[in-house]
Design an enzyme around this catalytic site. Structure first.
Site, PDB file in Angstrom:
ATOM      1  N   ASP A  76      -6.898   2.826  -0.018  1.00 19.86           N
ATOM      2  CA  ASP A  76      -5.532   3.334  -0.123  1.00 19.86           C
ATOM      3  C   ASP A  76      -5.501   4.708   0.549  1.00 19.86           C
ATOM      4  O   ASP A  76      -6.162   5.643   0.099  1.00 19.86           O
ATOM      5  CB  ASP A  76      -5.102   3.437  -1.592  1.00 19.86           C
ATOM      6  CG  ASP A  76      -3.595   3.595  -1.743  1.00 19.86           C
ATOM      7  OD1 ASP A  76      -2.912   3.811  -0.720  1.00 19.86           O
ATOM      8  OD2 ASP A  76      -3.101   3.508  -2.881  1.00 19.86           O
ATOM      9  N   ASP A 118      -0.747   1.115   4.610  1.00 22.55           N
ATOM     10  CA  ASP A 118      -1.792   2.063   4.200  1.00 22.55           C
ATOM     11  C   ASP A 118      -2.693   1.529   3.095  1.00 22.55           C
ATOM     12  O   ASP A 118      -3.413   2.305   2.475  1.00 22.55           O
ATOM     13  CB  ASP A 118      -1.146   3.369   3.725  1.00 22.55           C
ATOM     14  CG  ASP A 118      -0.259   3.158   2.500  1.00 22.55           C
ATOM     15  OD1 ASP A 118       0.252   2.050   2.324  1.00 22.55           O
ATOM     16  OD2 ASP A 118      -0.082   4.119   1.728  1.00 22.55           O
ATOM     17  N   GLU A 119      -2.701   0.230   2.876  1.00 20.30           N
ATOM     18  CA  GLU A 119      -3.439  -0.301   1.726  1.00 20.30           C
ATOM     19  C   GLU A 119      -3.973  -1.689   2.054  1.00 20.30           C
ATOM     20  O   GLU A 119      -3.278  -2.507   2.655  1.00 20.30           O
ATOM     21  CB  GLU A 119      -2.508  -0.363   0.516  1.00 20.30           C
ATOM     22  CG  GLU A 119      -3.159  -0.748  -0.781  1.00 20.30           C
ATOM     23  CD  GLU A 119      -2.180  -0.751  -1.934  1.00 20.30           C
ATOM     24  OE1 GLU A 119      -2.608  -1.043  -3.070  1.00 20.30           O
ATOM     25  OE2 GLU A 119      -0.969  -0.487  -1.697  1.00 20.30           O
TER      26      GLU A 119
END
Length: 530
Positions: free
Chosen positions: A11, A105-106
């Protein structure tokens, strides 16, 4: 559950805000909020400095401004975020073929499937190496969780924030989860959490002690069984490398309710065009067109129409959305519109009638544009040579008061935080705009904090530009057999970083000579407040 912590969850820390801070040296270490800046905008991401004031994602932007009035408020730059995300996902792909992206983003990574880890020591080494590689490739920080299941790996990455790594050893799940809130478990949102609270269950340990039968009675069979297993640390969900998209949609919330029916239809047409653009970029077509309308009283209506076959034709989607709009009462105003396509397919069923209608529509648009150009040319011929008046006098610092700028050119938009380039001063970003002026800070990733200049918004030397890379690309190695020019070698050795043309304020004599030469651009430089 796996016997080794070989599932990794990454993350990126405050991704949008961190990318903006990396791109803008003057914002590093300062509160930054990214999101919609209108009165109805919401926060997409807040930097850790802004979070200290209580700002968080999904918060109304008006509330964020009250909590952190001195923060930098920026419009999202998704082109930059997607570029950085692609580089990060490439690093994850080098670890394993099984990468499950959840957002820009993960992502989850199955380290065992890629041979990157098989026990605790190798998993820890892979996680640390990934964090170093991300920092080198993007200049940003990411938090990593390692565990034997997806649920625990995600919990680990949350505990690791910011810029850390947490490894949860298999066998320690129950002790770790017990004191945590029930909201930590997947599938427990505000409604389910409140339902469990009324039943006296606020921690994961309470769920495990209640037993499966009690949870099934409270939540139903499927949800109750799943929640009981997770409360005991069991999660057998695999890492899935490809998640099939079920729909493509776009929507906009308007700062002021739309009352004009013609304007509403124009916005629907625009959203349909954007939706088809995303549809084609994903390589899909769709069979069902969906229209979403949120009215002035927050009531939300959804209408759909199923076509004869899958399509990615913008004219077909636009006309279908228009027909759906005709069946919706927009009296009182519209605050949100959305257009989506579902029933996705990998092929397109051609509709010759629709194609002919789209061709006619394009022809009509071209005729209207040509007529507008002829009218504009006639206006210029009547008004003289069409040359705008003299540029305003250059001043230092911010500019206030009435504007006497040129009115002949159409006003352009410069969203706060977006990249610009000036013909003389080079790259920079928009610090603010209004009253037909735009204030630009001239700096770039890797430079020192730059200087600020203010321009008329229709300055021909100023234009929006593509985002600069956060980390300079490695130049190709020079051929040793090709001798370099000593002067060029000296210049290269002295710098190493791209220079910012606006890093030095211009003298008064230089500014005066520019004005006398009839330049329409730069105002005098003023050192920006940090």
């Amino acid at each position: 559950m796996r016997p080794a912590p070989t599932i990794l969850h990454l993350d990126m820390d405050a991704f949008f805000a961190a990318a903006e801070q990396a791109a803008k040296p003057s914002l590093r270490g300062k509160p930054v909020v990214v999101g919609g800046l209108g009165p109805r905008g919401v926060v997409s991401t807040a930097s850790y400095e802004a979070r200290r004031f209580g700002v968080h994602s999904a918060m109304p932007m008006a509330q964020a401004r009250r909590l952190a009035p001195n923060a930098a408020y920026l419009v999202p730059r998704f082109a930059l975020y997607r570029e950085v995300s692609e580089r990060v996902m490439g690093l994850l792909g080098a670890l394993s073929p099984l990468v499950e992206p959840l957002s820009l983003d993960e992502a989850f990574v199955d380290l065992e499937a890629g041979g990157s880890a098989h026990d605790t020591a190798s998993a820890l080494a892979a996680g640390e190496r990934l964090r170093r590689d991300i920092r080198a490739a993007t200049g940003l920080a990411g938090s990593v969780g390692l565990a034997g299941s997806k649920m625990l790996a995600k919990i680990g990455s949350e505990q690791a924030k910011p810029d850390g790594l947490v490894l949860i050893e298999p066998g320690t799940e129950r002790a770790l989860l017990g004191p945590m809130s029930v909201r930590i478990l997947p599938g427990v949102g505000p409604a389910t959490g409140e339902h469990l609270r009324r039943a006296g269950m606020t921690t994961v340990a309470h769920l495990a002690e209640a037993g499966e039968d009690e949870l099934v009675r409270l939540l139903g069979k499927a949800h109750g069984i799943s929640l009981y297993r997770m409360a005991r640390g069991h999660d057998d969900r695999p890492v899935v490398s490809e998640r099939e998209a079920k729909s493509v949609s776009v929507e906009d919330t308007f700062d002021v309710d739309l009352h004009d029916r013609v304007r509403v239809r124009a916005e629907v047409d625009r959203l349909a065009e954007r939706c088809v653009g995303r549809l084609r970029a994903a390589g899909h077509s769709g069979r069902t067109v969906v229209l979403k309308v949120r009215r002035y009283d927050f009531s939300t209506l959804t209408r759909s129409e199923t076509l004869r076959g899958p399509t990615d034709d913008p004219g077909v989607v636009r006309e279908a959305a228009g027909r759906l709009l005709e069946a919706v009462d927009t009296t009182g105003g519209v605050r949100l519109l959305g257009v989506g396509v579902t029933g996705l397919a990998d092929y397109t069923q051609e509709d010759l009638f629709a194609q002919a209608a789209a061709d006619r529509d394009r022809a009509e648009r071209a005729e209207r544009a040509e007529a507008a150009e002829r009218a504009e040319a006639a206006d210029e011929a009547l008004s003289g040579d069409g040359v705008p008046g003299p540029a305003p006098e250059a001043v230092s610092g911010p500019v206030d008061g009435p504007v006497e700028g040129p009115e002949a050119l159409a006003e352009r938009r410069f969203p706060a935080g977006h990249d610009v380039r000036h013909a003389e001063f080079g790259p920079g970003w928009v610090q603010g705009s209004g009253l037909r002026r735009v204030t630009v800070r001239f700096e770039e990733p890797g430079s020192a904090p730059g200087w600020v200049r203010t321009f008329w918004i229709d300055d021909p030397d100023l234009a929006l530009s593509e985002p600069l890379p956060l980390v300079p690309r490695t130049p190709p190695a020079a051929d040793p057999a090709d001798p370099a020019d000593p002067a060029e070698a000296g210049a290269a050795g002295a710098g190493g970083q791209s220079s910012c043309p606006a890093s030095r304020p211009k003298s008064r004599s230089e500014s005066r000579s520019e004005r006398e030469a009839g330049r329409s651009g730069g105002f005098g430089a003023g050192r920006a407040r940090p």
